[in-house]
Structures are given as C-alpha cells and as structure tokens.
Design an enzyme around this catalytic site. Structure first.
Site, PDB file in Angstrom:
ATOM      1  N   LYS A   1       0.854  -1.193   0.000  1.00  0.00           N
ATOM      2  CA  LYS A   1       0.000   0.000   0.000  1.00  0.00           C
ATOM      3  C   LYS A   1       0.884   1.234   0.000  1.00  0.00           C
ATOM      4  O   LYS A   1       1.901   1.277   0.681  1.00  0.00           O
ATOM      5  CB  LYS A   1      -0.875   0.032   1.262  1.00  0.00           C
ATOM      6  CG  LYS A   1      -2.165  -0.753   1.146  1.00  0.00           C
ATOM      7  CD  LYS A   1      -3.080  -0.382   2.318  1.00  0.00           C
ATOM      8  CE  LYS A   1      -4.314  -1.256   2.405  1.00  0.00           C
ATOM      9  NZ  LYS A   1      -5.072  -0.999   3.637  1.00  0.00           N
TER      10      LYS A   1
ATOM     11  N   ARG B   1     -18.806  -0.529  10.965  1.00  0.00           N
ATOM     12  CA  ARG B   1     -19.720   0.504  10.487  1.00  0.00           C
ATOM     13  C   ARG B   1     -20.986  -0.181   9.981  1.00  0.00           C
ATOM     14  O   ARG B   1     -21.947  -0.347  10.701  1.00  0.00           O
ATOM     15  CB  ARG B   1     -19.059   1.318   9.369  1.00  0.00           C
ATOM     16  CG  ARG B   1     -18.061   2.323   9.887  1.00  0.00           C
ATOM     17  CD  ARG B   1     -17.105   2.758   8.827  1.00  0.00           C
ATOM     18  NE  ARG B   1     -16.208   1.669   8.459  1.00  0.00           N
ATOM     19  CZ  ARG B   1     -15.137   1.817   7.713  1.00  0.00           C
ATOM     20  NH1 ARG B   1     -14.831   2.990   7.219  1.00  0.00           N
ATOM     21  NH2 ARG B   1     -14.359   0.795   7.443  1.00  0.00           N
TER      22      ARG B   1
HETATM   23  P1  ADP Z   1      -7.813  -1.037   7.679  1.00  0.00           P
HETATM   24  O1  ADP Z   1      -7.101  -0.700   6.411  1.00  0.00           O
HETATM   25  O2  ADP Z   1      -7.103  -2.054   8.521  1.00  0.00           O
HETATM   26  O3  ADP Z   1      -9.297  -1.318   7.535  1.00  0.00           O
HETATM   27  P2  ADP Z   1      -8.608   1.523   8.708  1.00  0.00           P
HETATM   28  O4  ADP Z   1      -7.727   2.601   9.252  1.00  0.00           O
HETATM   29  O5  ADP Z   1      -9.396   1.846   7.488  1.00  0.00           O
HETATM   30  O6  ADP Z   1      -7.672   0.293   8.533  1.00  0.00           O
HETATM   31  O7  ADP Z   1      -9.636   1.044   9.820  1.00  0.00           O
HETATM   32  C1  ADP Z   1      -9.188   0.550  11.048  1.00  0.00           C
HETATM   33  C2  ADP Z   1     -10.378   0.091  11.857  1.00  0.00           C
HETATM   34  O8  ADP Z   1     -11.204   1.213  12.176  1.00  0.00           O
HETATM   35  C3  ADP Z   1     -11.293  -0.899  11.149  1.00  0.00           C
HETATM   36  O9  ADP Z   1     -11.786  -1.819  12.104  1.00  0.00           O
HETATM   37  C4  ADP Z   1     -12.409  -0.053  10.630  1.00  0.00           C
HETATM   38  O10 ADP Z   1     -13.614  -0.774  10.491  1.00  0.00           O
HETATM   39  C5  ADP Z   1     -12.530   0.971  11.756  1.00  0.00           C
HETATM   40  N1  ADP Z   1     -13.133   2.207  11.294  1.00  0.00           N
HETATM   41  C6  ADP Z   1     -12.750   3.006  10.289  1.00  0.00           C
HETATM   42  N2  ADP Z   1     -13.602   4.042  10.134  1.00  0.00           N
HETATM   43  C7  ADP Z   1     -14.569   3.878  11.087  1.00  0.00           C
HETATM   44  C8  ADP Z   1     -15.766   4.580  11.455  1.00  0.00           C
HETATM   45  N3  ADP Z   1     -16.168   5.645  10.775  1.00  0.00           N
HETATM   46  N4  ADP Z   1     -16.480   4.111  12.480  1.00  0.00           N
HETATM   47  C9  ADP Z   1     -16.088   2.995  13.137  1.00  0.00           C
HETATM   48  N5  ADP Z   1     -15.008   2.280  12.849  1.00  0.00           N
HETATM   49  C10 ADP Z   1     -14.249   2.709  11.831  1.00  0.00           C
END
Ligand code: ADP
Length: 164
Positions: free
Chosen positions: A45, A94
C-alpha cells in the site's frame, strides 16, 4: 477490583485518523486499561502520509487520552500482539459490509494464535459512512473536513494537497 480488562491493540491504517477511529478508541478505553493504535506498515500500500507524518498526526489526535498510544509494525498483527503479550484486538464496525472482511480477518488471526480474540465495537451512527478514503477524496477536492477529522488532521491534509 480492577474495572478494566488488560491492554488491547487497535490495528489499522489510520491514513488519516478520523473521528470514526477516535470514537472507537474512546469506547475501547472504557473497556481496556490501555489501547495501542497499531499502524500496519504494508509494503503493497502506498499511504498518503509517511510513517513519520502518521506518528506525529496520530500522537496529536490522541493526546487527550494518556492510556492510548501509537506504534508501528510491519508484520502480522498477532506477532506484535504475542511479543507484547496482548491477547485482544479492537476493530470498529460501520455497516454490514465491514462484517465479512472483519470476520475473515478475526478468524485468520485466531487460527494463527488460538488465544487471540477480536472485539468489535459499533460506530456512532453519524460516523457510519466515514472512512479514511472518503476523507482523502474530500480533502483532495478542497471540501470541508471539520465534521470528519480533528483540526490537527485537517491542517495536515490541507498542507498535503496544497503542496501536491
Ligand atoms: P484497515 O485498512 O485495517 O481497515 P482503517 O484505518 O481503514 O484500517 O480502519 C481501522 C479500523 O477502524 C477498522 O476496524 C475499521 O472498520 C474501523 N473504522 C474506520 N472508520 C470507522 C468509522 N467511521 N467508524 C467505526 N469504525 C471505523
């Protein structure tokens, strides 16, 4: 009696950290004595923010919570967890669409380390459609960011796209 469970890790990309992540972190801190935001260093990534930028941004965003800290890891989450004797990961959910991927990952981690469990916390309804990728897109188009990320992150996003 200690009200809190042990430490947990909260693995993710946090590129950048949003109010959605912080909401899950805050909830997790009501359950665990310490939460380590573990930023995955994924060679496949290309993150928007460098490791150094991410460290500074996340540290600033979580500075109100002394029981939260940030760390980086470039291998399996369970390897980090085992090295630090932490048996629990926290992930945010989510919509139902998150579920399948999260379920597969949780079961994979558990098959790598049977004592390892993942705890899922539901997001606050207003953050249901909030993701780092949405934030990156809105920032790129010069849209308002204050309902998505704290001011320190908004500033970094503006700087990033002004210099792009
Ligand atoms: P990854 O690439 O491992 O999914 P992210 O940074 O996108 O990493 O997400 C990390 C965690 O945070 C995941 O469990 C994701 O579902 C959660 N997450 C991301 N955005 C939200 C949100 N708006 N509300 C709740 N959880 C979230």
């Amino acid at each position: 009696m200690n009200r809190f469970a042990d430490a947990a890790i909260y693995p993710g990309s946090f590129d950048p950290i949003t109010f959605g992540h912080l909401n899950i972190l805050e909830r997790a801190l009501g359950i665990f004595s310490q939460v380590i935001l573990l930023v995955a260093i994924n060679p496949n990534k290309k993150p928007l923010f460098s490791l150094e930028e991410s460290r500074a941004m996340i540290s600033e965003a979580i500075s109100d919570w002394p029981q939260a800290k940030v760390d980086f890891h470039d291998g399996l989450t369970v390897d980090y967890a085992r090295q630090h004797n932490i048996r629990t990961a926290v992930r945010g959910l989510r919509a139902v669409t998150d579920f399948e991927h999260e379920f597969a990952m949780a079961l994979t981690n558990r098959s790598l380390w049977p004592e390892f469990d993942t705890v899922f916390l539901m997001t606050k309804a207003e953050y249901m459609y909030l993701s780092s990728s949405v934030v990156r897109e809105v920032a790129q188009m010069g849209g308002q960011l204050n309902q998505f990320v704290p001011p320190c992150i908004e500033r970094r996003l503006r700087e990033k796209f002004q210099n792009a």
